[in-house]
Design a protein around this motif. Structure first.
Motif, PDB file in Angstrom:
ATOM      1  N   THR A 134       0.841  -1.207   0.000  1.00 27.49           N
ATOM      2  CA  THR A 134       0.000   0.000   0.000  1.00 27.49           C
ATOM      3  C   THR A 134       0.866   1.244   0.000  1.00 27.49           C
ATOM      4  N   PHE A 135       1.896   1.240   0.824  1.00 30.10           N
ATOM      5  CA  PHE A 135       2.829   2.367   0.873  1.00 30.10           C
ATOM      6  C   PHE A 135       3.472   2.580  -0.495  1.00 30.10           C
ATOM      7  N   GLU A 136       3.928   1.514  -1.127  1.00 31.34           N
ATOM      8  CA  GLU A 136       4.571   1.605  -2.436  1.00 31.34           C
ATOM      9  C   GLU A 136       3.627   2.204  -3.475  1.00 31.34           C
ATOM     10  N   ARG A 137       2.383   1.737  -3.511  1.00 35.97           N
ATOM     11  CA  ARG A 137       1.402   2.280  -4.455  1.00 35.97           C
ATOM     12  C   ARG A 137       1.149   3.764  -4.188  1.00 35.97           C
ATOM     13  N   HIS A 138       1.079   4.123  -2.915  1.00 36.90           N
ATOM     14  CA  HIS A 138       0.836   5.518  -2.538  1.00 36.90           C
ATOM     15  C   HIS A 138       1.983   6.416  -3.008  1.00 36.90           C
ATOM     16  N   VAL A 139       3.216   5.987  -2.821  1.00 41.53           N
ATOM     17  CA  VAL A 139       4.384   6.752  -3.255  1.00 41.53           C
ATOM     18  C   VAL A 139       4.366   6.917  -4.777  1.00 41.53           C
ATOM     19  N   GLN A 140       4.098   5.841  -5.497  1.00 45.17           N
ATOM     20  CA  GLN A 140       4.054   5.912  -6.963  1.00 45.17           C
ATOM     21  C   GLN A 140       2.960   6.879  -7.428  1.00 45.17           C
ATOM     22  N   GLN A 141       1.806   6.839  -6.771  1.00 44.43           N
ATOM     23  CA  GLN A 141       0.700   7.736  -7.123  1.00 44.43           C
ATOM     24  C   GLN A 141       1.078   9.193  -6.873  1.00 44.43           C
ATOM     25  N   LEU A 142       1.766   9.459  -5.782  1.00 42.12           N
ATOM     26  CA  LEU A 142       2.183  10.829  -5.480  1.00 42.12           C
ATOM     27  C   LEU A 142       3.128  11.368  -6.551  1.00 42.12           C
ATOM     28  N   PHE A 143       4.076  10.559  -6.995  1.00 39.09           N
ATOM     29  CA  PHE A 143       4.991  10.997  -8.051  1.00 39.09           C
ATOM     30  C   PHE A 143       4.231  11.213  -9.363  1.00 39.09           C
TER      31      PHE A 143
END
Length: 157
Positions: free
Chosen positions: A27-36
């Motif tokens: 979930t954290f990884e997806r969130h970081v990718q979405q922010l970028f």
């Protein structure tokens, strides 16, 4: 996970659970990718609420780091507990990530210090040159002051 916008394209993320396989790390990884993807370029991850990470958490950091580099940004890790720091050291990744002892230290590192120094030096230089009476470009005397009423063309001596 909480997020605080610090201005423009900068954001502080504060995960509050172990970043381990089975949900939280993914979930954290997806969130970081979405922010970028949504335009953020500089992320600070406040790890003070993360007691432990495993390979899935490391993967999230590595992917976030490479995504940041791809868009000309940064992913900074701040306030990592000893257990998290130890895992990064064991994985030989402690030197890969920009890590800071606090979120405030990571924020200060995010300032464009090089640009600020160049602008300040340019301002000081212009001030000194003005004080000394130097002008750029140098003022030229008007045509009539040089003894001629108009400029001559080449070869028309």
């Amino acid at each position: 996970m909480t997020s605080r916008r610090t201005g423009g394209d900068r954001l502080v993320m504060s995960p509050m659970e172990p970043l381990v396989a089975g949900g939280a790390a993914e979930t954290f990884e997806r969130h970081v990718q979405q922010l970028f993807r949504s335009g953020y370029r500089h992320l600070i991850v406040d790890l003070s609420g993360v007691p432990v990470i495993d390979s899935a958490g490391i993967r999230a950091f590595v992917r976030g780091h490479t995504s940041a580099q791809r868009v000309g940004g940064t992913l900074r890790l701040a306030a990592a507990p000893a257990a998290v720091s130890r895992v990064l050291e064991l994985a030989h990744l402690a030197g890969v990530f920009e890590t800071y002892s606090s979120v405030e230290a990571a924020r200060m590192a995010a300032w464009p210090w090089r640009t600020i120094q160049i602008a300040a030096a340019g301002t000081v230089l212009c001030g000194v040159l003005t004080w000394a009476g130097i002008r750029w470009p140098p003022r030229r005397a008007p045509w009539s002051a040089r003894g001629s009423s108009r400029p001559r063309a080449c070869g028309n001596g």
